[in-house]
Design a protein around this motif. Structure first.
Motif, PDB file in Angstrom:
ATOM      1  N   ARG A 122       4.269 -23.964 -13.409  1.00  0.00           N
ATOM      2  CA  ARG A 122       4.715 -24.401 -12.076  1.00  0.00           C
ATOM      3  C   ARG A 122       6.221 -24.225 -11.924  1.00  0.00           C
ATOM      4  NH1 ARG A 122       4.611 -29.131 -10.153  1.00  0.00           N
ATOM      5  NH2 ARG A 122       4.321 -28.438  -7.994  1.00  0.00           N
ATOM      6  N   ALA A 123       6.940 -24.448 -13.010  1.00  0.00           N
ATOM      7  CA  ALA A 123       8.391 -24.232 -12.958  1.00  0.00           C
ATOM      8  C   ALA A 123       8.723 -22.775 -12.698  1.00  0.00           C
ATOM      9  CB  ALA A 123       9.030 -24.696 -14.274  1.00  0.00           C
ATOM     10  N   GLU A 124       7.803 -21.877 -13.033  1.00  0.00           N
ATOM     11  CA  GLU A 124       7.988 -20.448 -12.767  1.00  0.00           C
ATOM     12  C   GLU A 124       7.445 -20.038 -11.397  1.00  0.00           C
ATOM     13  OE1 GLU A 124       9.632 -18.317 -14.546  1.00  0.00           O
ATOM     14  OE2 GLU A 124      10.069 -19.712 -16.194  1.00  0.00           O
ATOM     15  N   GLY A 125       7.014 -21.024 -10.601  1.00  0.00           N
ATOM     16  CA  GLY A 125       6.590 -20.740  -9.239  1.00  0.00           C
ATOM     17  C   GLY A 125       5.123 -20.396  -9.073  1.00  0.00           C
ATOM     18  N   LEU A 126       4.280 -20.746 -10.060  1.00  0.00           N
ATOM     19  CA  LEU A 126       2.856 -20.441  -9.989  1.00  0.00           C
ATOM     20  C   LEU A 126       2.054 -21.696  -9.663  1.00  0.00           C
ATOM     21  CD1 LEU A 126       2.538 -18.198 -13.171  1.00  0.00           C
ATOM     22  CD2 LEU A 126       2.966 -17.474 -10.823  1.00  0.00           C
ATOM     23  N   ALA A 127       0.991 -21.521  -8.907  1.00  0.00           N
ATOM     24  CA  ALA A 127       0.035 -22.601  -8.689  1.00  0.00           C
ATOM     25  C   ALA A 127      -0.908 -22.663  -9.880  1.00  0.00           C
ATOM     26  CB  ALA A 127      -0.746 -22.368  -7.404  1.00  0.00           C
ATOM     27  N   VAL A 128      -1.307 -23.873 -10.278  1.00  0.00           N
ATOM     28  CA  VAL A 128      -2.050 -24.044 -11.530  1.00  0.00           C
ATOM     29  C   VAL A 128      -3.285 -24.923 -11.334  1.00  0.00           C
ATOM     30  CG1 VAL A 128      -1.941 -24.807 -13.939  1.00  0.00           C
ATOM     31  CG2 VAL A 128       0.098 -23.853 -12.838  1.00  0.00           C
ATOM     32  N   VAL A 129      -4.395 -24.445 -11.871  1.00  0.00           N
ATOM     33  CA  VAL A 129      -5.626 -25.220 -11.989  1.00  0.00           C
ATOM     34  C   VAL A 129      -6.074 -25.113 -13.437  1.00  0.00           C
ATOM     35  CG1 VAL A 129      -8.029 -25.466 -11.252  1.00  0.00           C
ATOM     36  CG2 VAL A 129      -6.283 -24.726  -9.600  1.00  0.00           C
ATOM     37  N   VAL A 130      -6.481 -26.228 -14.032  1.00  0.00           N
ATOM     38  CA  VAL A 130      -7.001 -26.214 -15.405  1.00  0.00           C
ATOM     39  C   VAL A 130      -8.432 -26.724 -15.369  1.00  0.00           C
ATOM     40  CG1 VAL A 130      -6.614 -26.863 -17.802  1.00  0.00           C
ATOM     41  CG2 VAL A 130      -4.677 -26.803 -16.209  1.00  0.00           C
ATOM     42  N   ALA A 131      -9.352 -25.968 -15.944  1.00  0.00           N
ATOM     43  CA  ALA A 131     -10.768 -26.346 -15.965  1.00  0.00           C
ATOM     44  C   ALA A 131     -11.134 -26.920 -17.328  1.00  0.00           C
ATOM     45  CB  ALA A 131     -11.634 -25.127 -15.666  1.00  0.00           C
ATOM     46  N   ASP A 132     -11.953 -27.953 -17.326  1.00  0.00           N
ATOM     47  CA  ASP A 132     -12.577 -28.405 -18.565  1.00  0.00           C
ATOM     48  C   ASP A 132     -13.808 -27.541 -18.818  1.00  0.00           C
ATOM     49  OD1 ASP A 132     -11.383 -30.561 -20.034  1.00  0.00           O
ATOM     50  OD2 ASP A 132     -11.741 -31.878 -18.330  1.00  0.00           O
ATOM     51  N   LEU A 133     -13.915 -26.965 -20.011  1.00  0.00           N
ATOM     52  CA  LEU A 133     -15.115 -26.214 -20.353  1.00  0.00           C
ATOM     53  C   LEU A 133     -16.347 -27.109 -20.265  1.00  0.00           C
ATOM     54  CD1 LEU A 133     -14.060 -24.092 -23.469  1.00  0.00           C
ATOM     55  CD2 LEU A 133     -14.225 -23.327 -21.096  1.00  0.00           C
ATOM     56  N   ARG A 134     -17.479 -26.500 -20.013  1.00  0.00           N
ATOM     57  CA  ARG A 134     -18.734 -27.232 -19.907  1.00  0.00           C
ATOM     58  C   ARG A 134     -18.914 -28.135 -21.129  1.00  0.00           C
ATOM     59  NH1 ARG A 134     -24.561 -25.132 -17.902  1.00  0.00           N
ATOM     60  NH2 ARG A 134     -23.235 -23.981 -16.439  1.00  0.00           N
ATOM     61  N   GLY A 135     -19.197 -29.422 -20.856  1.00  0.00           N
ATOM     62  CA  GLY A 135     -19.449 -30.380 -21.928  1.00  0.00           C
ATOM     63  C   GLY A 135     -18.219 -30.969 -22.575  1.00  0.00           C
ATOM     64  N   THR A 136     -17.019 -30.632 -22.076  1.00  0.00           N
ATOM     65  CA  THR A 136     -15.770 -31.115 -22.671  1.00  0.00           C
ATOM     66  C   THR A 136     -14.962 -31.876 -21.623  1.00  0.00           C
ATOM     67  OG1 THR A 136     -15.680 -29.220 -24.171  1.00  0.00           O
ATOM     68  CG2 THR A 136     -13.630 -30.433 -23.833  1.00  0.00           C
ATOM     69  N   GLY A 137     -14.277 -32.926 -22.048  1.00  0.00           N
ATOM     70  CA  GLY A 137     -13.400 -33.657 -21.144  1.00  0.00           C
ATOM     71  C   GLY A 137     -14.159 -34.267 -19.979  1.00  0.00           C
ATOM     72  N   THR A 138     -13.717 -33.951 -18.765  1.00  0.00           N
ATOM     73  CA  THR A 138     -14.348 -34.521 -17.577  1.00  0.00           C
ATOM     74  C   THR A 138     -15.575 -33.738 -17.122  1.00  0.00           C
ATOM     75  OG1 THR A 138     -12.837 -33.274 -16.141  1.00  0.00           O
ATOM     76  CG2 THR A 138     -12.173 -35.510 -16.759  1.00  0.00           C
ATOM     77  N   SER A 139     -15.897 -32.642 -17.806  1.00  0.00           N
ATOM     78  CA  SER A 139     -17.100 -31.882 -17.472  1.00  0.00           C
ATOM     79  C   SER A 139     -18.324 -32.558 -18.097  1.00  0.00           C
ATOM     80  CB  SER A 139     -16.989 -30.439 -17.961  1.00  0.00           C
ATOM     81  OG  SER A 139     -15.983 -29.750 -17.252  1.00  0.00           O
ATOM     82  N   THR A 140     -19.417 -32.584 -17.359  1.00  0.00           N
ATOM     83  CA  THR A 140     -20.603 -33.294 -17.799  1.00  0.00           C
ATOM     84  C   THR A 140     -21.830 -32.387 -17.698  1.00  0.00           C
ATOM     85  OG1 THR A 140     -20.986 -34.137 -15.556  1.00  0.00           O
ATOM     86  CG2 THR A 140     -19.674 -35.517 -17.042  1.00  0.00           C
ATOM     87  N   PRO A 141     -22.906 -32.735 -18.448  1.00  0.00           N
ATOM     88  CA  PRO A 141     -23.022 -33.836 -19.411  1.00  0.00           C
ATOM     89  C   PRO A 141     -22.437 -33.451 -20.763  1.00  0.00           C
ATOM     90  CG  PRO A 141     -25.091 -32.659 -19.303  1.00  0.00           C
ATOM     91  CD  PRO A 141     -24.186 -32.007 -18.287  1.00  0.00           C
ATOM     92  N   ALA A 142     -22.279 -34.442 -21.625  1.00  0.00           N
ATOM     93  CA  ALA A 142     -21.825 -34.162 -22.987  1.00  0.00           C
ATOM     94  C   ALA A 142     -22.899 -33.368 -23.725  1.00  0.00           C
ATOM     95  CB  ALA A 142     -21.551 -35.470 -23.722  1.00  0.00           C
ATOM     96  N   PRO A 143     -22.505 -32.473 -24.630  1.00  0.00           N
ATOM     97  CA  PRO A 143     -23.496 -31.684 -25.378  1.00  0.00           C
ATOM     98  C   PRO A 143     -24.476 -32.575 -26.140  1.00  0.00           C
ATOM     99  CG  PRO A 143     -21.296 -30.798 -25.684  1.00  0.00           C
ATOM    100  CD  PRO A 143     -21.124 -32.104 -24.988  1.00  0.00           C
ATOM    101  N   SER A 144     -25.745 -32.184 -26.105  1.00  0.00           N
ATOM    102  CA  SER A 144     -26.787 -32.927 -26.789  1.00  0.00           C
ATOM    103  C   SER A 144     -27.851 -31.956 -27.286  1.00  0.00           C
ATOM    104  CB  SER A 144     -27.433 -33.943 -25.835  1.00  0.00           C
ATOM    105  OG  SER A 144     -28.211 -33.268 -24.856  1.00  0.00           O
ATOM    106  N   ARG A 145     -28.881 -32.480 -27.921  1.00  0.00           N
ATOM    107  CA  ARG A 145     -29.986 -31.629 -28.378  1.00  0.00           C
ATOM    108  C   ARG A 145     -30.739 -31.000 -27.215  1.00  0.00           C
ATOM    109  NH1 ARG A 145     -29.869 -35.850 -32.139  1.00  0.00           N
ATOM    110  NH2 ARG A 145     -29.716 -35.122 -34.321  1.00  0.00           N
TER     111      ARG A 145
END
Length: 286
Positions: A56-79
């Motif tokens: 952003r300091a370099e003038g770019l717009a930024v979006v960060v994605a959580d990979l599937r099953g990580t962080g705020t992405s759901t559901p958590a990995p399971s069997r």
């Protein structure tokens, strides 16, 4: 720009769950290029706040994605989780589609770290990549055991295949000392790349052949003292992109002004962010 800059939490629905996005405030420059960051295996989107600040300091717009099953992405990995690399690549397209109203007329750049970079490239290979103008790969390679130096290659082979076998037996990878909790399919595909040096067939598509058709400009940056992705693994991956204009660089401790490895480069990413901004500026206008 402080690392404490707030972001808006948003979500994108996908089959079987939803993906969390950290959407940072727009920079002052109207119509600035947009960078969508795809993290490493098991690494949460919030870890990339220093990188988002630097971009952003370099003038770019930024979006960060959580990979599937990580962080705020759901559901958590399971069997019960049935996804692998094909779905991770599809998630890239789902996020780009959801962001489309904000992207129209603007340069779009994917920035992938480790597994996130593989997902970004596979998205281009499987979809044609019309929605993307450029890809920046940082600490991204294919962990093919034969390209590691000396005896380390045999340790890599044994370790990756043990993880693969454990995930197959348990039907989920519990995250014992590596990668966080992961769906069996993700670990299956990752272990396959480590064993064969190739991507698997994904949804009936020969991913290796599809990668050879990718023409999107790529900035591929290996990182000094990277314990998981040495330069040879990045070179091996780049060799799969004969039709793409690839700029190959190496991020050093001297350039960063601080210690580096597979993860800590994010905390010393200001010089690298400037390079990414230069790369974005040089992409053909949409």
């Amino acid at each position: 720009m402080s690392e404490a800059t707030e972001y808006a939490q948003e979500f994108v629905d996908v089959e079987g769950g939803r993906l969390g996005l950290h959407v940072y405030p727009e920079p002052d420059a109207p119509g600035a290029p947009v960078v969508v960051i795809w993290p490493a295996m098991g690494v949460r989107a919030r870890y990339y706040r220093p990188l988002a600040a630097a971009l952003r300091a370099e003038g770019l717009a930024v979006v960060v994605a959580d990979l599937r099953g990580t962080g705020t992405s759901t559901p958590a990995p399971s069997r019960q989780s049935r996804y692998g690399y094909a779905e991770l690549a599809g998630d890239v397209g789902s996020v780009l589609e959801a962001l489309k109203p904000r992207l129209d007329g603007r340069t779009r750049l994917l920035l992938g770290h480790s597994l996130g970079g593989q997902a970004a490239l596979l998205h281009l290979a499987l979809s044609g990549g019309d929605a993307v103008d450029g890809v920046a790969l940082v600490a991204v390679g294919l962990p093919y055991w034969r390209v590691y130096p000396g005896r380390a290659r045999y340790q890599i082979l044994a370790y990756t295949q043990w993880i693969g076998a454990t995930a197959a037996l348990l039907r989920v990878w519990p995250g014992w000392g590596f990668g966080g909790r992961q769906a069996h399919g993700v670990i299956r595909d990752w272990a396959y790349t480590a064993r064969t040096g190739r991507f698997p067939v994904l949804d009936g598509v020969d991913a290796e052949a599809a990668l050879r058709t990718v023409r999107t400009p790529v900035l591929a940056v290996s990182v000094e003292d990277d314990q998981y992705t040495p330069e040879s693994t990045t070179d091996h991956l780049c060799a799969k992109l004969p039709a793409a204009p690839v700029v190959r660089e190496h991020y050093t401790v001297a350039a960063a002004g601080g210690p580096l490895d597979h993860f800590t480069w994010v905390r010393a990413s200001a010089p690298l962010a400037a390079r990414v901004a230069g790369f974005a500026a040089g992409l053909p206008p949409r």
